[in-house]
Design a protein around this motif. Structure first.
Motif, PDB file in Angstrom:
ATOM      1  N   THR A  18      50.115  76.806  33.570  1.00  0.00           N
ATOM      2  CA  THR A  18      49.212  77.836  34.066  1.00  0.00           C
ATOM      3  C   THR A  18      48.843  78.873  33.010  1.00  0.00           C
ATOM      4  O   THR A  18      47.953  79.674  33.232  1.00  0.00           O
ATOM      5  CB  THR A  18      49.841  78.577  35.263  1.00  0.00           C
ATOM      6  N   ARG A  19      49.525  78.872  31.877  1.00  0.00           N
ATOM      7  CA  ARG A  19      49.225  79.872  30.844  1.00  0.00           C
ATOM      8  C   ARG A  19      48.990  79.167  29.512  1.00  0.00           C
ATOM      9  O   ARG A  19      49.796  78.312  29.112  1.00  0.00           O
ATOM     10  CB  ARG A  19      50.383  80.857  30.680  1.00  0.00           C
ATOM     11  N   LEU A  20      47.940  79.562  28.821  1.00  0.00           N
ATOM     12  CA  LEU A  20      47.671  78.953  27.522  1.00  0.00           C
ATOM     13  C   LEU A  20      48.855  79.122  26.581  1.00  0.00           C
ATOM     14  O   LEU A  20      49.141  78.252  25.759  1.00  0.00           O
ATOM     15  CB  LEU A  20      46.416  79.564  26.894  1.00  0.00           C
ATOM     16  N   ALA A  21      49.582  80.227  26.730  1.00  0.00           N
ATOM     17  CA  ALA A  21      50.732  80.463  25.846  1.00  0.00           C
ATOM     18  C   ALA A  21      51.806  79.391  26.025  1.00  0.00           C
ATOM     19  O   ALA A  21      52.631  79.183  25.136  1.00  0.00           O
ATOM     20  CB  ALA A  21      51.329  81.847  26.121  1.00  0.00           C
ATOM     21  N   ASP A  22      51.780  78.681  27.186  1.00  0.00           N
ATOM     22  CA  ASP A  22      52.796  77.649  27.430  1.00  0.00           C
ATOM     23  C   ASP A  22      52.500  76.340  26.703  1.00  0.00           C
ATOM     24  O   ASP A  22      53.351  75.450  26.654  1.00  0.00           O
ATOM     25  CB  ASP A  22      52.897  77.342  28.938  1.00  0.00           C
ATOM     26  N   VAL A  23      51.261  76.182  26.201  1.00  0.00           N
ATOM     27  CA  VAL A  23      50.899  74.911  25.570  1.00  0.00           C
ATOM     28  C   VAL A  23      50.383  75.075  24.142  1.00  0.00           C
ATOM     29  O   VAL A  23      50.244  74.096  23.414  1.00  0.00           O
ATOM     30  CB  VAL A  23      49.829  74.150  26.392  1.00  0.00           C
ATOM     31  N   ALA A  24      50.091  76.329  23.741  1.00  0.00           N
ATOM     32  CA  ALA A  24      49.455  76.541  22.443  1.00  0.00           C
ATOM     33  C   ALA A  24      50.418  76.229  21.305  1.00  0.00           C
ATOM     34  O   ALA A  24      51.621  76.426  21.420  1.00  0.00           O
ATOM     35  CB  ALA A  24      48.977  77.986  22.325  1.00  0.00           C
ATOM     36  N   ILE A  25      49.853  75.739  20.214  1.00  0.00           N
ATOM     37  CA  ILE A  25      50.647  75.623  18.992  1.00  0.00           C
ATOM     38  C   ILE A  25      50.478  76.919  18.245  1.00  0.00           C
ATOM     39  O   ILE A  25      49.404  77.254  17.756  1.00  0.00           O
ATOM     40  CB  ILE A  25      50.186  74.428  18.140  1.00  0.00           C
ATOM     41  N   GLU A  26      51.537  77.708  18.242  1.00  0.00           N
ATOM     42  CA  GLU A  26      51.454  79.016  17.594  1.00  0.00           C
ATOM     43  C   GLU A  26      52.834  79.351  17.068  1.00  0.00           C
ATOM     44  O   GLU A  26      53.846  78.956  17.623  1.00  0.00           O
ATOM     45  CB  GLU A  26      51.003  80.075  18.579  1.00  0.00           C
ATOM     46  N   LEU A  27      52.840  80.076  15.987  1.00  0.00           N
ATOM     47  CA  LEU A  27      54.113  80.431  15.385  1.00  0.00           C
ATOM     48  C   LEU A  27      54.355  81.922  15.451  1.00  0.00           C
ATOM     49  O   LEU A  27      55.404  82.406  15.070  1.00  0.00           O
ATOM     50  CB  LEU A  27      54.153  79.932  13.944  1.00  0.00           C
ATOM     51  N   GLY A  28      53.349  82.664  15.951  1.00  0.00           N
ATOM     52  CA  GLY A  28      53.519  84.100  16.086  1.00  0.00           C
ATOM     53  C   GLY A  28      53.427  84.797  14.756  1.00  0.00           C
ATOM     54  O   GLY A  28      53.428  84.166  13.698  1.00  0.00           O
ATOM     55  N   GLY A  29      53.291  86.107  14.808  1.00  0.00           N
ATOM     56  CA  GLY A  29      53.391  86.878  13.584  1.00  0.00           C
ATOM     57  C   GLY A  29      52.079  87.361  13.015  1.00  0.00           C
ATOM     58  O   GLY A  29      52.080  88.290  12.242  1.00  0.00           O
ATOM     59  N   LEU A  30      50.936  86.755  13.430  1.00  0.00           N
ATOM     60  CA  LEU A  30      49.683  87.193  12.827  1.00  0.00           C
ATOM     61  C   LEU A  30      49.111  88.376  13.585  1.00  0.00           C
ATOM     62  O   LEU A  30      48.844  89.419  13.023  1.00  0.00           O
ATOM     63  CB  LEU A  30      48.674  86.043  12.791  1.00  0.00           C
ATOM     64  N   LEU A  31      48.905  88.194  14.899  1.00  0.00           N
ATOM     65  CA  LEU A  31      48.215  89.249  15.650  1.00  0.00           C
ATOM     66  C   LEU A  31      49.210  90.066  16.452  1.00  0.00           C
ATOM     67  O   LEU A  31      50.093  89.512  17.042  1.00  0.00           O
ATOM     68  CB  LEU A  31      47.183  88.621  16.589  1.00  0.00           C
TER      69      LEU A  31
END
Lengths: 196, 356
Positions: free
Chosen positions: B343-356
């Protein structure tokens, strides 16, 4: 602030009252205007309301902050606290403190050498709210004697704690003992053994 | 449906690999060529509520639309692109500032061919993601079995009790809205427009009837989507829906119909979520320039900065000119989200954090 800065826990001012955002949802048709759908809680009264803002709208951030304070003494129509960091004193009205007066201790609680930390909420530098810890330990100053041999559970008796609050306690609690109180429900949680 | 946990990193890699591979195979198999166009641009499509991220001396692409159309003007055949794009301030369960659009253009074909592509691609990606994910005990969400096609103004009539033609000016639209017979829906729409049609009373719009109509229709469309369209879509989440034939003022970059006052624009929705937006492409450079200027007039009335107009794009539209074609952009992040049942894009996105 711009509505795009809205987040969960953001504090905003509406009709002269500070509100905290408790739920936040951003919706937007691809080529339409975004909507910020929020549930907000009045930080003074606790009243809850729904508001929707459209992208591009502006709103006022609420000038609120929470300061850690210790309780000093009761006056004729209020309760005086001191900022633990700056030693600044402020009086909270009896109306604002309400039944939380039963959980104010001016000395460190039994078994501790630190005074209880109370969170006082300031809005535009005026005290508007008091948060007491979720549990406090208090001495039982009066209670009926227990009835020997009665081991049934869920049987309680009346007791009064040092600040004057009446609570129901299990039969085995004796005068002079310490008990943990849930400050939300104003109810007994457990007996606390304090090594004296 | 039970709440499914966020994907683990290996699961994210597996589903994105499957989705990207299925997308490429599908579009290549249909004869399209893959391209990469610049991400940093001097100008992007001028839209009322799509804010570019600045990347001095240019802007980051909000979509690859203008560069891809310039390729078509210069003789490219049918093409597709999987493009990383940026839209400032879009942050929510179904919005991210950095997104991945799959955008494709078919030369010599029309919007219905693209709607068929969308249906096929959705099916193929759902299937590929289900195979890649394999969650024991959790049935995978089904791809929509059937698709409906419904005219936007027909849907307005159905949900609001209000028949619009599609070419009403701001005053006529406001007057018509007063007469909507579905009282509750009318109240909801009016409430979401705040002071009803406040934007259209702005004097900065008074000098341009076209910009005035754009402001009124955009305010109405935004409120109607939330109050009427979303509940209507949620009531039929197992079917795909193409909303077609948008009113003239909401044509964006699509071609007007010759006979009726609507434009050849469509939006595709899956599981109640907007997934794709497509056009029979507008080739008229003067009309396109006027539309960009109308949007900038609307933006000024909302105290938004004017966006630069891509004169190179307009020059290519004039000469050599855009061949008859249709194009569509599909949000890949949302397609992966829906295919995984999250239900949330954050649950499937490939992201490593730290930029924004």
């Amino acid at each position: 602030m711009d509505v795009s800065e809205l987040r969960k826990n953001a504090k905003v001012e509406l009709d002269g009252h500070p509100y905290v955002v408790t739920e936040f949802q951003f919706v937007k048709p691809g080529k339409g205007q975004g909507l910020y759908k929020c549930k907000l809680k009045n930080m003074i009264t606790g009243a809850v309301l729904d508001r929707t803002w459209r992208s591009g709208e502006r709103l006022e951030a609420a000038n609120v902050d929470s300061r850690t304070m210790q309780y000093l003494f009761a006056g004729s129509d209020g309760f005086t606290f001191m900022d633990s960091a700056t030693y600044e004193q402020v009086e909270l009205s009896a109306e604002l403190v309400g039944d939380d007066k039963y959980f104010l201790l001016d000395a460190p609680p039994p078994g501790s050498d630190q005074p209880i930390a109370y969170a006082v909420l300031f809005y535009n530098n005026r005290p508007v709210g008091l948060d007491v810890p979720s549990h406090v330990v208090m001495e039982v100053t009066e209670c009926e004697p227990g009835v020997k041999g009665d081991t049934a559970t869920n049987v309680t008796k009346g007791a009064t704690i040092q600040t004057g609050l009446d609570v129901q306690v299990p039969l085995f609690i004796k005068q002079g003992e310490f008990i943990k109180i849930d400050t939300r429900s104003k109810s007994y949680v457990e007996r606390v053994n304090i090594g004296k | 449906m039970n709440e499914r946990p966020p994907l683990s990193t290996p699961q994210r890699v597996a589903v994105w690999d499957a989705a990207l591979d299925a997308t490429r195979q599908t579009l290549r198999g249909a004869g399209l060529r893959e391209v990469l166009t610049p991400v940093r641009l001097s100008a992007v499509a001028v839209e009322p509520f799509i804010e570019p991220v600045a990347a001095p001396p240019g802007l980051l692409a909000t979509s690859p639309e203008l560069p891809m159309k310039r390729l078509l003007c210069r003789g490219a055949p049918s093409i597709f692109q999987i493009a990383t794009c940026f839209r400032a301030g879009e942050l929510g369960d179904h919005h991210r500032e950095e997104l991945h659009l799959c955008e494709w253009y078919r030369v010599g074909e029309d919007a219905p061919a693209l709607r068929a592509d969308v249906e096929h691609l959705v099916f193929v990606v759902f299937d590929a993601v289900a195979k890649a994910l394999r969650e024991p005990g959790l049935p995978m969400p089904p791809a929509p079995g059937d698709w409906d096609e419904v005219g936007m103004l027909d849907l307005v009539e159905q949900t609001l009790g209000l028949r619009l033609r599609g070419d009403e000016d701001a005053g006529a639209l406001a007057a018509a809205l007063e007469g909507a017979t579905c009282e509750e829906a009318r109240r909801d729409v009016s409430r979401l427009m705040a002071d009803p049609l406040a934007t259209v009373r702005d004097e900065r719009l008074a000098s341009s009837p076209r910009a005035h109509a754009l402001a009124a229709w955009t305010a109405f469309f935004s409120a109607w989507c939330d109050a009427c369209l979303d509940p209507w879509l949620r009531a039929r989440v197992h079917r795909g829906v193409h909303v077609v034939d948008f009113p003239r003022a909401l044509a964006a970059l699509s071609a007007p119909d010759d006979a009726r006052p609507v434009a050849h624009r469509f939006e595709s929705h899956v599981h109640g979520r907007e997934l794709a937006n497509g056009y029979r492409e507008l080739g008229d450079a003067d009309e396109q320039r006027r539309r960009f200027e109308d949007v900038n007039a609307l933006r000024a009335s909302l105290d938004l900065p004017a966006l630069p107009i891509d004169h190179d794009f307009l020059a290519d539209l004039r000469s050599p000119g855009l061949p008859p074609c249709a194009g569509v952009a599909l949000g890949l992040d949302r397609l992966v989200l829906l295919a995984t049942g999250r239900t949330r894009l954050a649950d499937v996105a490939i992201e490593l954090g730290g930029l924004l």
